[in-house]
Write a protein that holds these residues in place. Structure first.
Motif, short mmCIF file in Angstrom:
data_model
loop_
_atom_site.label_atom_id
_atom_site.label_comp_id
_atom_site.label_asym_id
_atom_site.label_seq_id
_atom_site.Cartn_x
_atom_site.Cartn_y
_atom_site.Cartn_z
N ILE A 120 -0.58 6.25 -17.34
CA ILE A 120 0.75 6.67 -16.87
C ILE A 120 0.69 7.08 -15.41
N ASP A 121 -0.33 7.83 -15.02
CA ASP A 121 -0.47 8.22 -13.61
C ASP A 121 -0.59 6.99 -12.71
N SER A 122 -1.35 6.01 -13.16
CA SER A 122 -1.49 4.78 -12.38
C SER A 122 -0.15 4.07 -12.22
N ALA A 123 0.61 4.00 -13.30
CA ALA A 123 1.93 3.36 -13.25
C ALA A 123 2.87 4.12 -12.31
N LEU A 124 2.87 5.44 -12.41
CA LEU A 124 3.73 6.25 -11.54
C LEU A 124 3.34 6.08 -10.07
N ASN A 125 2.04 6.02 -9.80
CA ASN A 125 1.58 5.80 -8.42
C ASN A 125 2.06 4.45 -7.90
N LYS A 126 2.04 3.43 -8.76
CA LYS A 126 2.49 2.11 -8.35
C LYS A 126 4.00 2.08 -8.12
N ILE A 127 4.75 2.79 -8.94
CA ILE A 127 6.20 2.87 -8.74
C ILE A 127 6.49 3.57 -7.42
N GLN A 128 5.80 4.67 -7.19
CA GLN A 128 5.99 5.40 -5.93
C GLN A 128 5.63 4.51 -4.74
N GLU A 129 4.53 3.80 -4.85
CA GLU A 129 4.11 2.89 -3.79
C GLU A 129 5.14 1.78 -3.57
N ALA A 130 5.72 1.27 -4.65
CA ALA A 130 6.74 0.22 -4.54
C ALA A 130 7.95 0.73 -3.75
N TYR A 131 8.38 1.95 -4.03
CA TYR A 131 9.52 2.50 -3.30
C TYR A 131 9.17 2.78 -1.84
N THR A 132 7.95 3.21 -1.59
CA THR A 132 7.50 3.41 -0.21
C THR A 132 7.48 2.08 0.53
N MET A 133 7.01 1.04 -0.13
CA MET A 133 6.99 -0.29 0.47
C MET A 133 8.41 -0.78 0.77
N LYS A 134 9.34 -0.50 -0.13
CA LYS A 134 10.74 -0.87 0.10
C LYS A 134 11.29 -0.12 1.31
N ALA A 135 11.01 1.17 1.39
CA ALA A 135 11.50 1.96 2.52
C ALA A 135 10.94 1.42 3.83
N ASP A 136 9.66 1.08 3.84
CA ASP A 136 9.02 0.53 5.04
C ASP A 136 9.64 -0.81 5.42
N ALA A 137 9.89 -1.66 4.44
CA ALA A 137 10.49 -2.97 4.71
C ALA A 137 11.91 -2.82 5.25
N LEU A 138 12.63 -1.84 4.74
CA LEU A 138 14.00 -1.60 5.20
C LEU A 138 14.03 -1.00 6.60
N ALA A 139 12.97 -0.31 6.99
CA ALA A 139 12.90 0.30 8.32
C ALA A 139 12.43 -0.69 9.38
N ALA A 140 11.77 -1.74 8.96
CA ALA A 140 11.21 -2.72 9.90
C ALA A 140 12.32 -3.58 10.51
N GLU A 141 12.03 -4.10 11.67
CA GLU A 141 12.96 -5.02 12.33
C GLU A 141 12.88 -6.39 11.67
N GLY A 142 13.96 -7.12 11.73
CA GLY A 142 13.96 -8.48 11.20
C GLY A 142 14.40 -8.53 9.75
N GLU A 143 14.06 -9.64 9.12
CA GLU A 143 14.45 -9.87 7.74
C GLU A 143 13.74 -8.90 6.79
N VAL A 144 14.49 -8.38 5.84
CA VAL A 144 13.94 -7.45 4.86
C VAL A 144 13.38 -8.26 3.68
N VAL A 145 12.08 -8.14 3.48
CA VAL A 145 11.41 -8.85 2.39
C VAL A 145 10.83 -7.80 1.44
N LEU A 146 11.29 -7.84 0.20
CA LEU A 146 10.89 -6.83 -0.78
C LEU A 146 10.01 -7.40 -1.89
N ASP A 147 9.52 -8.62 -1.71
CA ASP A 147 8.75 -9.28 -2.76
C ASP A 147 7.49 -8.51 -3.16
N GLU A 148 6.74 -8.01 -2.18
CA GLU A 148 5.51 -7.27 -2.50
C GLU A 148 5.82 -5.98 -3.25
#
Length: 180
Positions: A120-148
């Protein structure tokens, strides 16, 4: 509407599981008397505990991710927003993704699920990481890619499904429960 129906169905399952939490036991003395005493003793219910916790994950995320969901669904609109309006939605989505990451980080696995703590901790860490990755992609310039980020979320989904199966619950998709 789908979320409401899913929540009602899920809560029904939780209530059904919780109502079976108590076990009646009869105790008789062996000293020749036949006095009986009824006691209620709570027994372990990992399925009910996991269902409650699983629901808390989606509820925590859904409390803060509406703007992110709106942004991710822009492509489905007949007339998608452009320019400043799209940038405003993107900024709101970034904030929502950051807030979702914080909400996931704040979740605590109940002691009753200690046998599944690592997964469960591993899954929660991955969910948290996924949202952090989305935030980073949304903050970056250019096209927003959320596939990763979506792939990371799918990994978390698989881990949570592993726990659901281990406690004799049907598999589910946390990703679909938070992406409406």
């Amino acid at each position: 509407m789908k979320k409401l129906l899913l929540l009602i169905a899920s809560l029904s399952l939780v209530l059904a599981a919780c109502s079976e939490d108590k076990e009646e036991k009869k105790v008789t003395t062996t000293e020749g008397t036949k006095s009986e005493e009824t006691t209620s003793e709570g027994k372990a219910n990992p399925a009910g505990d996991m269902m409650k916790f699983y629901l808390s994950i989606s509820q925590s995320i859904n409390a803060v991710d509406a703007d992110l969901n709106a942004y991710e669904n822009v492509g489905t609109l007949e007339v998608p927003p452009e320019g400043a309006e799209l940038k405003k939605m993107q900024d709101a989505a970034k904030t929502a993704a950051e807030n979702a990451a914080v909400k996931v980080e704040e979740l605590e696995v109940p002691a009753e699920l200690k046998d599944h703590q690592e997964t469960i901790d591993s899954a929660l860490n991955k969910i948290q990481e996924a949202y952090t990755m989305k935030a980073d992609a949304l903050a970056a310039e250019g096209e927003v890619v959320l596939d990763e980020a979506r792939a990371k979320f799918e990994e978390a989904d698989a881990e949570l499904n592993k726990v659901l199966k281990e406690v004799d619950l049907a598999e589910s998709s946390i990703a679909s429960e938070v992406a409406q």
